[in-house]
Design a protein around this motif. Structure first.
Motif, mmCIF file in Angstrom:
data_model
loop_
_atom_site.group_PDB
_atom_site.id
_atom_site.type_symbol
_atom_site.label_atom_id
_atom_site.label_comp_id
_atom_site.label_asym_id
_atom_site.label_seq_id
_atom_site.Cartn_x
_atom_site.Cartn_y
_atom_site.Cartn_z
ATOM 1 N N ARG A 104 0.828 -1.206 0.000
ATOM 2 C CA ARG A 104 0.000 0.000 0.000
ATOM 3 C C ARG A 104 0.863 1.258 0.000
ATOM 4 O O ARG A 104 1.896 1.321 0.661
ATOM 5 C CB ARG A 104 -0.912 0.013 1.220
ATOM 6 N N SER A 105 0.380 2.235 -0.773
ATOM 7 C CA SER A 105 1.003 3.563 -0.788
ATOM 8 C C SER A 105 0.003 4.527 -1.403
ATOM 9 O O SER A 105 -0.997 4.119 -1.986
ATOM 10 C CB SER A 105 2.310 3.549 -1.596
ATOM 11 N N LYS A 106 0.270 5.833 -1.270
ATOM 12 C CA LYS A 106 -0.636 6.826 -1.842
ATOM 13 C C LYS A 106 -0.707 6.710 -3.365
ATOM 14 O O LYS A 106 -1.768 6.854 -3.959
ATOM 15 C CB LYS A 106 -0.180 8.234 -1.442
ATOM 16 N N ASP A 107 0.442 6.450 -3.988
ATOM 17 C CA ASP A 107 0.458 6.310 -5.447
ATOM 18 C C ASP A 107 -0.352 5.092 -5.889
ATOM 19 O O ASP A 107 -1.071 5.147 -6.889
ATOM 20 C CB ASP A 107 1.903 6.186 -5.954
ATOM 21 N N HIS A 108 -0.228 3.993 -5.156
ATOM 22 C CA HIS A 108 -0.997 2.795 -5.485
ATOM 23 C C HIS A 108 -2.494 3.056 -5.371
ATOM 24 O O HIS A 108 -3.285 2.572 -6.196
ATOM 25 C CB HIS A 108 -0.593 1.637 -4.567
ATOM 26 N N ILE A 149 -3.658 5.023 -8.384
ATOM 27 C CA ILE A 149 -3.732 4.146 -9.555
ATOM 28 C C ILE A 149 -4.959 3.250 -9.460
ATOM 29 O O ILE A 149 -5.678 3.044 -10.453
ATOM 30 C CB ILE A 149 -2.453 3.295 -9.683
ATOM 31 N N PHE A 150 -5.236 2.739 -8.264
ATOM 32 C CA PHE A 150 -6.392 1.858 -8.082
ATOM 33 C C PHE A 150 -7.698 2.620 -8.303
ATOM 34 O O PHE A 150 -8.654 2.086 -8.871
ATOM 35 C CB PHE A 150 -6.365 1.252 -6.674
ATOM 36 N N THR A 151 -7.733 3.880 -7.869
ATOM 37 C CA THR A 151 -8.927 4.705 -8.089
ATOM 38 C C THR A 151 -9.160 4.931 -9.581
ATOM 39 O O THR A 151 -10.303 4.825 -10.064
ATOM 40 C CB THR A 151 -8.774 6.059 -7.383
ATOM 41 N N ILE A 152 -8.089 5.228 -10.312
ATOM 42 C CA ILE A 152 -8.200 5.394 -11.769
ATOM 43 C C ILE A 152 -8.677 4.088 -12.416
ATOM 44 O O ILE A 152 -9.491 4.092 -13.338
ATOM 45 C CB ILE A 152 -6.849 5.841 -12.363
#
Length: 274
Positions: free
Chosen positions: A96-100, A103-106
């Motif tokens: 988990r990370s903010k970037d992940h 990306i998951f939201t997109i």
């Protein structure tokens, strides 16, 4: 009043069950009748089953080859989709990370885009690969767009939430690599999730119509839905033969679901609980 409510409930469920089952029952009756009897609404078992079977497998549409094409595409799509989507869902939950999360939201937002809007870009992309095993009029052109979908990745990530992270940490302490953790620890414990995803993916691939219609241009590479559509597009459709083809096409999905229905339900419940 309680008894009346119960009676009303059973009557409603009986009517709903009849409405749901009737088309399948009518389809089974159609297998045994000829076209004129089906059109006239004959509601009895006929004696044309052998004739319909013979006409189906001896027609110029090559129904046997289409069954093989659909089976190859559905099986390969299911295998690749389970491997890639489960690995992606596992990775999104474990690392988990903010970037992940962005990306998951997109990725989730991409579920709102209808497939018809992506067909032209996909077709242009695969047309540039003509002459390769991944170009237009190949089975991989049908398979590749379905091997990693946003829904499956979301499904596996939700199921991953019920997976004890302590097992991963313990395996790392014991010196097990990330790939081994995924294949030897996660995959065996997620059998129900894989079963549910396998049924959903296989059914979607087996029944796929629009994209195979666009990509598969040779008659010998057509899948079962395309052949069934061609049967109904003739000037004088043989409805008995069509009903027989539909029943045979329905059998693999029905068998797969009844064999794996317990795992399917548990896998779906695991996704909801997650």
């Amino acid at each position: 009043m309680k008894n009346f409510s119960k009676i009303f409930k059973y009557i409603f469920l009986s009517i709903a069950a009849f409405i749901s089952v009737f088309p399948f029952f009518w389809m089974l009756l159609g297998v045994t009748n000829k076209t004129s009897d089906i059109i006239s609404g004959k509601f009895m078992i006929g004696g044309e089953f052998a004739t319909n079977i013979k006409n189906l497998f001896s027609s110029d549409l090559n129904f046997t080859r289409s069954l093989g094409n659909s089976a190859v595409i559905a099986i390969l799509t299911t295998i690749f989709a389970l491997l890639l989507s489960s690995a992606a869902g596992y990775g999104f939950e474990i690392y988990r990370s903010k970037d992940h999360e962005r990306i998951f939201t997109i990725l989730l937002l991409s579920m709102m885009v209808p497939f018809s809007a992506m067909m032209i870009p996909l077709y242009r992309m695969f047309s540039k690969l003509s002459g390769t095993p991944f170009g237009i009029n190949t089975i991989f052109a049908v398979i590749i767009p379905s091997v990693s979908t946003a829904f499956l990745i979301f499904f596996f990530r939700q199921n991953m939430k019920a997976f004890p992270i302590s097992l991963v940490e313990a395996a790392r302490i014991d010196g097990l690599g990330e790939f081994s953790i995924f294949t030897k620890i996660y995959m065996p414990t997620a059998k129900n999730s894989y079963a549910a995803a396998a049924i959903i993916t296989f059914m979607g691939s087996w029944n796929g119509y629009l994209w195979p219609l666009v990509v598969l241009q040779s008659p010998e590479k057509r899948t079962v839905p395309l052949v069934l559509s061609a049967m109904g597009a003739s000037y004088t459709p043989d409805y008995g033969m069509m009903m027989t083809g539909i029943v045979i096409t329905t059998l693999p999905i029905a068998i797969l679901f009844f064999v794996m229905q317990k795992q399917f339900v548990q896998g779906m419940l695991g996704s909801v609980k997650g």
